[in-house]
Scaffold this motif. Sequence first.
Motif, mmCIF file in Angstrom:
data_model
loop_
_atom_site.group_PDB
_atom_site.id
_atom_site.type_symbol
_atom_site.label_atom_id
_atom_site.label_comp_id
_atom_site.label_asym_id
_atom_site.label_seq_id
_atom_site.Cartn_x
_atom_site.Cartn_y
_atom_site.Cartn_z
ATOM 1 N N TYR B 167 4.753 -4.296 4.374
ATOM 2 C CA TYR B 167 5.305 -3.683 3.160
ATOM 3 C C TYR B 167 4.936 -4.431 1.857
ATOM 4 C CZ TYR B 167 7.176 0.937 4.097
ATOM 5 O OH TYR B 167 7.494 2.204 4.265
ATOM 6 N N LEU B 168 4.705 -5.968 2.151
ATOM 7 C CA LEU B 168 4.331 -6.644 1.024
ATOM 8 C C LEU B 168 3.132 -6.383 0.506
ATOM 9 C CD1 LEU B 168 5.824 -10.115 2.208
ATOM 10 C CD2 LEU B 168 6.764 -8.797 0.190
ATOM 11 N N SER B 169 2.091 -6.145 1.492
ATOM 12 C CA SER B 169 0.780 -5.739 1.019
ATOM 13 C C SER B 169 0.628 -4.387 0.475
ATOM 14 C CB SER B 169 0.015 -5.682 2.347
ATOM 15 O OG SER B 169 -1.312 -5.646 2.011
ATOM 16 N N VAL B 170 1.681 -3.462 0.927
ATOM 17 C CA VAL B 170 1.943 -2.009 0.301
ATOM 18 C C VAL B 170 2.045 -2.209 -1.219
ATOM 19 C CG1 VAL B 170 2.935 0.050 0.188
ATOM 20 C CG2 VAL B 170 2.218 -0.729 2.310
ATOM 21 N N PHE B 171 3.141 -3.053 -1.234
ATOM 22 C CA PHE B 171 3.745 -3.496 -2.425
ATOM 23 C C PHE B 171 2.789 -3.901 -3.606
ATOM 24 C CE2 PHE B 171 5.430 -6.265 -5.877
ATOM 25 C CZ PHE B 171 6.453 -5.614 -6.261
ATOM 26 N N VAL B 172 2.005 -4.919 -3.213
ATOM 27 C CA VAL B 172 0.835 -5.570 -4.042
ATOM 28 C C VAL B 172 -0.280 -4.547 -4.400
ATOM 29 C CG1 VAL B 172 -0.579 -6.726 -2.477
ATOM 30 C CG2 VAL B 172 -0.167 -7.767 -4.645
ATOM 31 N N VAL B 173 -0.421 -3.676 -3.517
ATOM 32 C CA VAL B 173 -1.682 -2.569 -3.878
ATOM 33 C C VAL B 173 -1.093 -1.756 -4.648
ATOM 34 C CG1 VAL B 173 -2.813 -0.701 -2.716
ATOM 35 C CG2 VAL B 173 -2.722 -2.600 -1.571
ATOM 36 N N THR B 174 -0.042 -1.148 -4.403
ATOM 37 C CA THR B 174 0.807 -0.364 -5.324
ATOM 38 C C THR B 174 0.605 -0.988 -6.976
ATOM 39 O OG1 THR B 174 1.849 0.459 -3.576
ATOM 40 C CG2 THR B 174 2.520 1.557 -5.827
ATOM 41 N N TRP B 175 1.409 -2.212 -7.050
ATOM 42 C CA TRP B 175 1.520 -2.739 -8.254
ATOM 43 C C TRP B 175 0.140 -3.072 -8.868
ATOM 44 C CZ3 TRP B 175 1.771 -7.783 -10.716
ATOM 45 C CH2 TRP B 175 2.603 -7.996 -11.538
ATOM 46 N N PHE B 176 -1.080 -3.160 -8.093
ATOM 47 C CA PHE B 176 -2.346 -3.504 -8.596
ATOM 48 C C PHE B 176 -2.678 -2.273 -9.341
ATOM 49 C CE2 PHE B 176 -6.646 -2.424 -8.284
ATOM 50 C CZ PHE B 176 -7.289 -3.339 -9.060
ATOM 51 N N PHE B 177 -2.575 -0.916 -8.699
ATOM 52 C CA PHE B 177 -2.975 0.311 -9.367
ATOM 53 C C PHE B 177 -2.046 0.570 -10.554
ATOM 54 C CE2 PHE B 177 -5.019 1.089 -5.291
ATOM 55 C CZ PHE B 177 -6.182 1.298 -5.779
ATOM 56 N N ALA B 178 -0.761 0.167 -10.329
ATOM 57 C CA ALA B 178 0.113 0.391 -11.624
ATOM 58 C C ALA B 178 -0.422 -0.267 -12.807
ATOM 59 C CB ALA B 178 1.498 0.118 -11.468
ATOM 60 N N CYS B 179 -0.812 -1.553 -12.732
ATOM 61 C CA CYS B 179 -1.346 -2.628 -13.566
ATOM 62 C C CYS B 179 -2.762 -2.066 -14.228
ATOM 63 C CB CYS B 179 -1.333 -3.864 -13.279
ATOM 64 S SG CYS B 179 0.241 -4.753 -12.715
ATOM 65 N N PHE B 180 -3.370 -1.456 -13.249
ATOM 66 C CA PHE B 180 -4.750 -1.077 -13.713
ATOM 67 C C PHE B 180 -4.701 0.105 -14.651
ATOM 68 C CE2 PHE B 180 -8.649 1.653 -12.318
ATOM 69 C CZ PHE B 180 -9.440 1.054 -13.001
ATOM 70 N N SER B 181 -3.728 0.927 -13.902
ATOM 71 C CA SER B 181 -3.551 2.426 -14.902
ATOM 72 C C SER B 181 -2.957 2.139 -16.234
ATOM 73 C CB SER B 181 -2.954 3.403 -13.975
ATOM 74 O OG SER B 181 -1.832 3.186 -13.851
ATOM 75 N N LEU B 182 -2.081 1.037 -16.194
ATOM 76 C CA LEU B 182 -1.612 0.816 -17.578
ATOM 77 C C LEU B 182 -2.433 0.147 -18.346
ATOM 78 C CD1 LEU B 182 1.205 0.034 -19.251
ATOM 79 C CD2 LEU B 182 1.325 -2.228 -18.064
#
Lengths: 318, 281
Positions: B167-182
């Motif tokens: 889930y830590l890996s899921v978290f960082v992937v999701t966070w990456f896409f959020a930052c990317f789209s931001l």
Amino acid sequence: MNENESDFAIYVNNLSKSYGSFLALKEIDLTVNRGEVFGFLGPNGAGKTTAIRCLLDLIRPDAGTVCVLGKNPQSDPVAVREHCGYLPGELRFDENISVHSVLEFLRDLRGGGKDCHVRAQELAERLDLNVRSKIKNLSKGNKQKVGIIAAFMHCPDLLLLDEPTSGLDPLIQQTVLEMVKESRHSGATVFFSSHVLAEVQAVADRVAIIREGQIVEVGETSSLLSGRAWRMKVIFAENTVVRIDEIEALPGILLDALSLDGRELKLIVDGEMDELVKALAEYRVESIETRRPDLEEVFLSYYGEVCEKDELKTKGNE
Amino acid sequence: MNKFYTITRYSFRRSVWAIIGWGIPLMLLGIITIPFYDLVAENEKQLRPVLENLKPLVKSFVGGDEVEEIFTPQGFIALRYFAFLPVILGIYGSVSGSGLLAADEERGILDFVLAHPVSRGQLFWGRVVAFTVSLSCIIGFGWLGLWIGVAKAESMNFSPFQLVLPYLSVFVVTWFFACFSLALSMCVPSRSSAAMISGIVVLAGYIITTLSKAIKGLESWAIFSPLTYYQSNAMKGLEIDPFIKLFLAALLFLFLARTGFRLRDIRVAGDGGWKLPFIKG
């Protein structure tokens, strides 16, 4: 920032702002004194909102100097906003929360204490707004009231109001204008734009007219009106034959309108009244009415030229 | 600090329904999916030859060379549960990240909020923190569902900590896409364009990463796919290197977004949009 700039509530020098190829503000200069009510007039797209947004650092000018309450909004936006109350022309909120929550949030952003809370409640009562209602259930006018409360609740030193009475019923419009006057009496500066020229005339000490991104007139409301030509309406007695060409030939006299039966004559008198009165003395006159133009007519005189050009353009396209 | 807290609290409160809407289904997914492992393990003899005889391209879509690990508890969780999560939550990250500031901007709310004595930095970080907390809550719901599912499965025995690692890996992937789209939402003309581009990157990344296991030519492209750095089988232990790489890439986009937000004009309501040359009106 030099001393002169900080003497004013708003100091704008050579301000330009463009959106792509569209030049919204063209090197405008403007000063608003501390403690005055300043009306900012112009039709849609003239640059009113752009100018206000530059004052709050919501947009960055391409060139020029802006100073608000002695501070540069670009280098110290928070300090400027601390002392300002802003009511945007297009007011939007989160729809799913209550008026109370919105005001609480905005109050917290200001770090407002109990005074701010009490004043917000007083204003809500005065404007007849139920703070328990959800924003989505409010009419446009009631949403406007929320914005007005948010702008006034912390007793700011400078109020920037973009069409404050838009959507309000006439009674509440009067209340808002009273609030503007009260703010001035308590020492605040009010800068407000409006389409409703009568209300600007009623409260503004000074007025600026903006056209196509340029300030075309700035002055005290009273002198702006008094410096203008008189409007005269003359009604002649029945069966009076009036030699219109003679009246028109008088210096400074312009024929505005003539009724079909030739009895009613509307004139613009931009010169000595004496000769006109003497000329009229030759006829049997039923009534004469003279008045200064109101702000609307002053405003329209600046736009008449543009409207004529637009009409010609439309006809040309047809 | 108080204003930052106000922004964070208010933004978090607005995302409560998103937490419930994404968190509860994610929790149910774990509760429903994981106990199926017992059934898969029982039928290993029948299923194994089927998986062994799959063509490489098909195999790459159901887990590549690791597909036979589906018969181990760890492999089953990685392939049947964690393999799809970065796509699902990647879409969530793309939509949320693009809307973090641009949604309110397009609705005309940001204009009003920023007219109050709050700096753009406070607003930006307040919203980013609120999103991060919301994402943690969603991940928390998912972890809880996975834990309940594992507890229900008779032949699984994992500690709660082991379940946290993927889930830590899921978290960082999701966070990456959020930052990317931001970051995208700060430079493209509308929020929907930013979400769309980011969504395409999520799906393209998934396809490239998956197919690169079967098609050699795609290997060189796969290093650009964020999902290549995702670890669905991290229950064995989380590899720090890919985790850090993805985290740093996310920070880079966050920095770009922050810079963009600091420098640009706040748009008025309804602004933005690209004009397509072949569609008039």
